[in-house]
Design an enzyme around this catalytic site. Structure first.
Site, PDB file in Angstrom:
ATOM      1  N   GLN A  18      -4.676  -1.193   9.708  1.00 55.16           N
ATOM      2  CA  GLN A  18      -4.553  -2.457   8.951  1.00 55.16           C
ATOM      3  C   GLN A  18      -5.447  -3.668   9.985  1.00 55.16           C
ATOM      4  O   GLN A  18      -4.886  -3.552  10.947  1.00 55.16           O
ATOM      5  CB  GLN A  18      -3.299  -3.071   8.754  1.00 55.16           C
ATOM      6  CG  GLN A  18      -2.820  -4.345   7.843  1.00 55.16           C
ATOM      7  CD  GLN A  18      -3.487  -4.346   6.530  1.00 55.16           C
ATOM      8  OE1 GLN A  18      -3.648  -2.981   5.833  1.00 55.16           O
ATOM      9  NE2 GLN A  18      -4.028  -5.449   5.924  1.00 55.16           N
TER      10      GLN A  18
ATOM     11  N   LYS B  27       0.882  -1.275  -0.098  1.00 53.85           N
ATOM     12  CA  LYS B  27       0.235   0.111  -0.073  1.00 53.85           C
ATOM     13  C   LYS B  27       0.850   1.109  -0.128  1.00 53.85           C
ATOM     14  O   LYS B  27       0.505   2.126  -0.852  1.00 53.85           O
ATOM     15  CB  LYS B  27      -1.014  -0.090   1.189  1.00 53.85           C
ATOM     16  CG  LYS B  27      -2.048  -1.030   1.125  1.00 53.85           C
ATOM     17  CD  LYS B  27      -2.710  -1.316   2.231  1.00 53.85           C
ATOM     18  CE  LYS B  27      -3.832  -2.519   2.008  1.00 53.85           C
ATOM     19  NZ  LYS B  27      -4.570  -2.831   3.423  1.00 53.85           N
TER      20      LYS B  27
ATOM     21  N   ASP C 127     -10.949   2.756   4.119  1.00 48.00           N
ATOM     22  CA  ASP C 127     -11.326   1.368   3.648  1.00 48.00           C
ATOM     23  C   ASP C 127     -12.733   1.303   3.620  1.00 48.00           C
ATOM     24  O   ASP C 127     -13.145   0.095   3.172  1.00 48.00           O
ATOM     25  CB  ASP C 127     -11.108   0.650   5.046  1.00 48.00           C
ATOM     26  CG  ASP C 127      -9.745   0.226   4.899  1.00 48.00           C
ATOM     27  OD1 ASP C 127      -9.227  -0.520   3.897  1.00 48.00           O
ATOM     28  OD2 ASP C 127      -8.676   0.317   5.976  1.00 48.00           O
TER      29      ASP C 127
HETATM   30  N1  GUN Z   1      -6.789  -6.722   6.168  1.00 52.26           N
HETATM   31  C1  GUN Z   1      -7.164  -7.440   5.042  1.00 52.26           C
HETATM   32  N2  GUN Z   1      -7.696  -6.758   3.889  1.00 52.26           N
HETATM   33  C2  GUN Z   1      -7.687  -5.396   4.517  1.00 52.26           C
HETATM   34  C3  GUN Z   1      -7.994  -3.997   3.783  1.00 52.26           C
HETATM   35  O1  GUN Z   1      -8.654  -4.185   2.625  1.00 52.26           O
HETATM   36  N3  GUN Z   1      -7.948  -3.085   4.663  1.00 52.26           N
HETATM   37  C4  GUN Z   1      -7.625  -3.065   6.099  1.00 52.26           C
HETATM   38  N4  GUN Z   1      -7.607  -2.190   6.813  1.00 52.26           N
HETATM   39  N5  GUN Z   1      -7.135  -4.267   6.621  1.00 52.26           N
HETATM   40  C5  GUN Z   1      -7.211  -5.345   5.869  1.00 52.26           C
END
Ligand code: GUN
Length: 285
Positions: free
Chosen positions: A96, A52, A119
């Site tokens: 996350q 990311k 998100d």
């Molecule tokens: N953990 C697995 N997929 C995601 C996501 O798309 N966003 C976040 N914040 N955590 C995750």
């Protein structure tokens, strides 16, 4: 193998990111920024966060990483989120998941300002999606819709089956498809006669985390197969929830693993961050 059947998420993602880069290059004032919070040392989460951050750098988004110990308390994390909420130079906040067991992720997600929620996990954003009035949408399902929209002209009368009902993928995926007019069935790994249900799907989305679970006798001839699974095999390679080689002759389209849905999640995250930036700029005016 007929490669025309393969929906290449990496190409779509690169196209989205290069368009966003042009837009950000043209910004002469403060550039968009994303705060990325990682609690603990889960290796998969570390990889996701690294990817990311790399995407942010590529397009010119400032990413600010907050690495917290696995023993961080809920209050400590909430205080950080509140600080980021109040910081006008931060446009998006990503915490996350999963979080360590002492922290209730629902409370954390609810504390992120909805207009900094890149998100789309906050109940305001999830509720808006449920009411077919989407604001910030969860990245993976929204990325899947981007891919599907390139090959599906109308969802009306189409049966979409989703295996998996997580808040991150399955549920918002169902809402996205519902909002397009599809007839939607949500299953999970314990659904009775699962293979007989998936065999009626015009569009099948597998997000269950079981390596190569879906075989050719589970699917309908000429269906569209979306594989959200990312499973590490004993030889170290990755595979999805779909047995790709087993189903390939029967499908109309399929997303590969890796290089299918995964890169789209990141492209939509970047898109959401830019939207939060524009919203933040309007609020600050
Ligand atoms: N953990 C697995 N997929 C995601 C996501 O798309 N966003 C976040 N914040 N955590 C995750």
């Amino acid at each position: 193998m007929n490669t025309d059947k393969i929906l290449n998420g990496k190409n779509f993602s690169e196209q989205i990111l290069s368009e966003i880069k042009l837009e950000i290059d043209a910004i002469t004032t403060r550039k968009p920024s994303l705060a990325v919070v990682l609690v603990g040392e889960d290796p998969a989460s570390q990889v996701y966060v690294r990817n990311k951050k790399a995407a942010c750098t590529k397009v010119g988004i400032i990413s600010i990483e907050h690495l917290l110990s696995k023993n961080t308390t809920q209050d400590e994390l909430l205080n950080l989120v509140r600080r980021l909420n109040n910081d006008n130079t931060i446009d998006g906040i990503l915490v996350q998941l999963p979080l360590p067991p002492q922290i209730d992720s629902k409370v954390v997600i609810d504390t992120i300002l909805p207009n900094k929620d890149v998100d789309g996990f906050h109940r305001y954003n999830m509720g808006s999606l449920a009411l077919n009035d989407p604001k910030s949408c969860p990245c993976t399902p929204n990325g899947v819709m981007y891919i599907l929209d390139t090959v599906v002209s109308s969802y009306h009368g189409k049966h979409a089956v989703i295996i998996g009902s997580s808040n991150i993928v399955g549920r918002p995926m169902a809402l996205e498809l519902l909002n397009r007019g599809a007839t939607v069935t949500i299953c999970n790994s314990k659904t009775k006669n699962l293979a007989s249900i998936t065999a009626t799907a015009d569009i099948l989305v597998a997000a269950v985390g079981r390596p190569k679970m879906v075989k050719s006798n589970w699917i309908k001839q000429n269906s569209i197969i979306i594989d959200v699974g990312i499973n590490r095999q004993s030889d170290g390679t990755l595979c999805g929830d779909i047995d790709f080689n087993d189903v390939i002759d029967k499908v109309e389209y399929i997303t590969p693993v890796p290089g299918g849905v995964g890169p789209m999640t990141i492209a939509i995250l970047i898109k959401n961050t830019l939207r939060c930036y524009h919203q933040n700029q309007r609020i600050l005016k």
